[in-house]
Structures are given as C-alpha cells and as structure tokens.
Write an enzyme that holds these catalytic residues in place. Structure first.
Site, PDB file in Angstrom:
ATOM      1  N   LYS A 156      26.477  -3.182   0.302  1.00  7.60           N
ATOM      2  CA  LYS A 156      27.818  -3.222   0.162  1.00  7.60           C
ATOM      3  C   LYS A 156      28.610  -2.393   1.326  1.00  7.60           C
ATOM      4  O   LYS A 156      29.569  -2.086   1.495  1.00  7.60           O
ATOM      5  CB  LYS A 156      28.328  -2.703  -1.074  1.00  7.60           C
ATOM      6  CG  LYS A 156      28.030  -3.558  -2.373  1.00  7.60           C
ATOM      7  CD  LYS A 156      28.504  -2.979  -3.471  1.00  7.60           C
ATOM      8  CE  LYS A 156      27.569  -2.159  -4.504  1.00  7.60           C
ATOM      9  NZ  LYS A 156      28.265  -1.801  -5.658  1.00  7.60           N
ATOM     10  N   ARG A 204       0.787  -1.199   0.028  1.00  9.32           N
ATOM     11  CA  ARG A 204       0.036  -0.153  -0.027  1.00  9.32           C
ATOM     12  C   ARG A 204       0.942   1.325  -0.213  1.00  9.32           C
ATOM     13  O   ARG A 204       0.741   2.128  -0.695  1.00  9.32           O
ATOM     14  CB  ARG A 204      -0.923   0.219   1.190  1.00  9.32           C
ATOM     15  CG  ARG A 204      -2.206  -0.604   1.190  1.00  9.32           C
ATOM     16  CD  ARG A 204      -2.562  -1.204   2.459  1.00  9.32           C
ATOM     17  NE  ARG A 204      -1.606  -2.577   2.698  1.00  9.32           N
ATOM     18  CZ  ARG A 204      -1.833  -3.672   2.372  1.00  9.32           C
ATOM     19  NH1 ARG A 204      -2.773  -4.243   1.451  1.00  9.32           N
ATOM     20  NH2 ARG A 204      -0.678  -4.676   2.291  1.00  9.32           N
ATOM     21  N   THR A 205       1.924   1.461   1.064  1.00  8.08           N
ATOM     22  CA  THR A 205       2.456   2.545   0.947  1.00  8.08           C
ATOM     23  C   THR A 205       3.187   3.048  -0.164  1.00  8.08           C
ATOM     24  O   THR A 205       3.306   4.013  -0.657  1.00  8.08           O
ATOM     25  CB  THR A 205       3.248   2.440   2.616  1.00  8.08           C
ATOM     26  OG1 THR A 205       2.556   1.958   3.282  1.00  8.08           O
ATOM     27  CG2 THR A 205       3.890   3.870   2.728  1.00  8.08           C
ATOM     28  N   HIS A 262       4.632   5.514  11.577  1.00 11.14           N
ATOM     29  CA  HIS A 262       3.856   5.478  10.271  1.00 11.14           C
ATOM     30  C   HIS A 262       3.125   6.744  10.110  1.00 11.14           C
ATOM     31  O   HIS A 262       1.690   6.597   9.737  1.00 11.14           O
ATOM     32  CB  HIS A 262       3.279   4.189  10.011  1.00 11.14           C
ATOM     33  CG  HIS A 262       2.966   4.003   8.647  1.00 11.14           C
ATOM     34  ND1 HIS A 262       3.172   4.735   7.510  1.00 11.14           N
ATOM     35  CD2 HIS A 262       2.677   2.614   8.006  1.00 11.14           C
ATOM     36  CE1 HIS A 262       2.872   4.114   6.458  1.00 11.14           C
ATOM     37  NE2 HIS A 262       2.628   2.752   6.704  1.00 11.14           N
ATOM     38  N   ARG A 319      11.193   3.649   3.527  1.00 11.46           N
ATOM     39  CA  ARG A 319      10.725   2.829   4.864  1.00 11.46           C
ATOM     40  C   ARG A 319      11.903   1.857   5.217  1.00 11.46           C
ATOM     41  O   ARG A 319      12.740   1.504   4.209  1.00 11.46           O
ATOM     42  CB  ARG A 319       9.567   1.902   4.230  1.00 11.46           C
ATOM     43  CG  ARG A 319       9.346   0.526   5.366  1.00 11.46           C
ATOM     44  CD  ARG A 319       8.155  -0.125   4.748  1.00 11.46           C
ATOM     45  NE  ARG A 319       6.994   0.503   5.239  1.00 11.46           N
ATOM     46  CZ  ARG A 319       5.785   0.177   5.109  1.00 11.46           C
ATOM     47  NH1 ARG A 319       5.538  -1.279   4.857  1.00 11.46           N
ATOM     48  NH2 ARG A 319       4.584   0.643   5.239  1.00 11.46           N
TER      49      ARG A 319
END
Ligand code: CP
Length: 329
Positions: free
Chosen positions: A86, A57-58, A135, A107
């Site tokens: 890395k 969704r996000t 959030h 995120r």
C-alpha cells in the site's frame, strides 16, 4: 566485533576471531538442533521474519533455529501480504515491526534495503539476502561447512583451494563468501563464469589485497582439477532483464559424476547454496551426484540451522544461559 545487540548486515564487520567464536558456539548447538536436549532460553522472545523474495532454506532455518531456542516466529512473506504493497516506507515498517519483535530477519530484492530498514529498527536486524549484494549468514554456514568437511581430511581453512562456478556477478552468496575468505590466509580461488557474469572487480581486488591467488576462467573441467571445494551456483534468472537472456547462460557449467571422476582429485567436496536449477537439463549439479559422499549440499543446509542458532544466541546475548535453561530429552 560485538555480537550482542548488533545488526548482521554484511561480512564487513567480522574479524577472524569473531568467525571462529561463532563456529565454536554453532558446535555447541548440535544437541539442541538434534533435539537430544531442549532449551527454552528464548522463551517469550519473538522473531519477525520478513521475506520479500522467495526462500525455502533461509526462511525456514531461521524460523526453526529460533523455535529450537524456545522463541516464537511471526512471518510476512511477499510484498502483497504487507502494507508495503500500500506504499508504506521501509522506515515506517521498521519502526512498527521492531515494536513487535526482539529481532528481525529480512530478505528483500533491493541492494542496501535491509541496511536501510535496520537504520530505522529498534531491534537487531539480520540480512537474509538483499538483491545481488550480500547473504552473510549463507557465507557463514558455507565456511562452517568447509571447515567441517576439511577437518575430516586433516586440513584447515588457511591454504584452501576453491573453485566458485556459475553466476558470480549476481550471486550474492559468492560475494559474501569471498569477503569472508579474505579473513584467512593463502587461499587459491578459481572463478569460473561466463565473461558477462564475472565476479565484480571490487571483490576480486579485495581477494588479491588479502594476499590470495585468484584465477578467472570460462572452462569448468580444467578449473576443478586441483581444488578442495567446487562451489557451484545457479544462474540468478530473477536478476536478468528477460528469461531469454538468462537462458543464454543456463546449463553452461554442469558437473556430473563422470566429469567429477575424470577431472577432480579424490574427495573434492561439492557445494551449492541451493536451489539447483529447476530444469534437469540445466541443473548445475546433476542428480547422478546425489550418491557421491563428497556432495555436501545437504550438510550445508543442516549446518545452516546450527550457525543461525548460534547467531541468535550471540546477538540476543544469551549464550551463557542456553545450557542452564535446558533439559535432556
Ligand atoms: N541458499 C538460500 O538462500 O536458499 P533460499 O533462497 O531457499 O533461502
């Protein structure tokens, strides 16, 4: 708060008029989200979407929101696809990517990581979820949904009665939503969770300091009797040390149509940030609720598009130009 040029990292800087203004702009995005009108106000702009944890969704709604305003999206998903695999630091990654983007959504599984990234970024950064912390855009779309659902019932956000159910310890969406509710008046909050997964004490205190009535409970049925909203959440199994530990709590609070009919007031709104538990036997909201008109979970996801379009327009300071760069379809 000043939206233009700002990072959106937490609910903290928001005041009530900011939230109300954002919702007014979100309302204005509806014809564009429905493609009755097309705007190119972000023509040439680039969104850097960096998702180091799974998301449907996000990630997709932020990308779609940017596209609907005329901008382009460049995505990185998963550490393994990025130079972080890395050993590159968040500082270096932020310095580099902010040279390629006008705005970044990120995120990350670590609490505070998006703020650390933002401190090094040369463009605004929006937190798409940082570990168990916050959030913020989910909370904003949740509250926007609550406002719209209750408006149809002649109610406002003040005096809201809400039950939050499930993993309140690790669930970042409910952390941000509680902080957002602190901006409103006379809220009654029932926090339903296993003892081990209670809402962090600091957030409960914040609710009480705002003058809200807070009850904590381990029983679903008695907690959902006198509320406007049941906000259910998933056990955040990725935050537990083992699958076995998470399984102790999965399926503990399951709402289905017969429990709803027996215990909820008529027209109680059912919400969930999604995803629902993948195991049908542990699903927090049973599939037999899918035909219940008060199930608002897919209206929440639709509203996410509007709220995220509004945030882009505000942070990139183009609100006044959206309509002048538009045409009817
Ligand atoms: N609500 C939410 O954050 O969903 P995703 O994990 O799919 O983005």
């Amino acid at each position: 708060m000043q939206f233009a040029g700002s990072h959106i990292l937490s609910i903290g800087p928001f005041e009530r008029p900011d939230v109300e203004y954002l919702f007014t702009i979100a309302d204005r995005m509806e014809p564009y989200a429905q493609r009755r009108r097309v705007t190119r106000v972000l023509d040439g702009a680039i969104l850097g979407a960096m998702f180091f944890e799974p998301s449907t969704r996000t990630r997709v709604s932020f990308g779609s929101a940017f596209n609907l305003l005329g901008g382009e999206v460049r995505e990185t998903t998963g550490f393994e696809q990025s130079a972080i695999a890395k050993g590159e630091s968040l500082y270096d990654t932020a310095r580099v990517l902010s040279g390629y983007s006008d705005i970044i959504v990120m995120r990350h599984p670590q609490e505070g990581s998006v703020a650390e990234f933002a401190a090094a970024s040369r463009v605004p950064v929006i937190n798409g979820g940082d570990g168990t912390n916050e959030h913020p855009t989910q909370a904003l779309l949740d509250l926007y949904t609550i406002k719209k659902e209750l408006a149809g019932r002649g109610r406002g956000i003040d005096k809201l009665r809400i039950a939050m159910v499930g993993d309140l310890r690790f669930g970042r969406t409910v952390h941000s939503l509680c902080k957002l509710l602190c901006l409103f008046e006379s809220i009654q909050v029932v926090l339903v969770s296993p003892e081990e997964l209670r809402m962090p004490a600091a957030i409960v205190e914040q609710l009480r300091d705002a003058g809200h009535q807070v009850l904590e409970s381990e029983a679903l049925e008695s907690s959902i009797k006198h509320v406007d909203i049941v906000y259910s959440t998933r056990i955040q199994e990725e935050r537990f040390s083992s699958q076995q530990e998470a399984d102790l709590y999965r399926g503990r609070f399951r709402l289905n149509q017969s429990i709803y009919t027996e215990h909820c007031e008529p027209n109680t709104v059912i919400m969930h940030p999604l995803p629902r538990d993948s195991r049908v036997s542990a699903r927090e909201l049973d599939d037999d609720l899918n035909d219940n008109p008060n199930l608002a979970i897919f209206r929440q996801t639709d509203n996410g598009l509007l709220v995220r379009m509004a945030l882009f327009a505000l942070v990139l300071d183009v609100v006044g130009q959206v309509d002048s760069h538009a045409r009817d379809v």
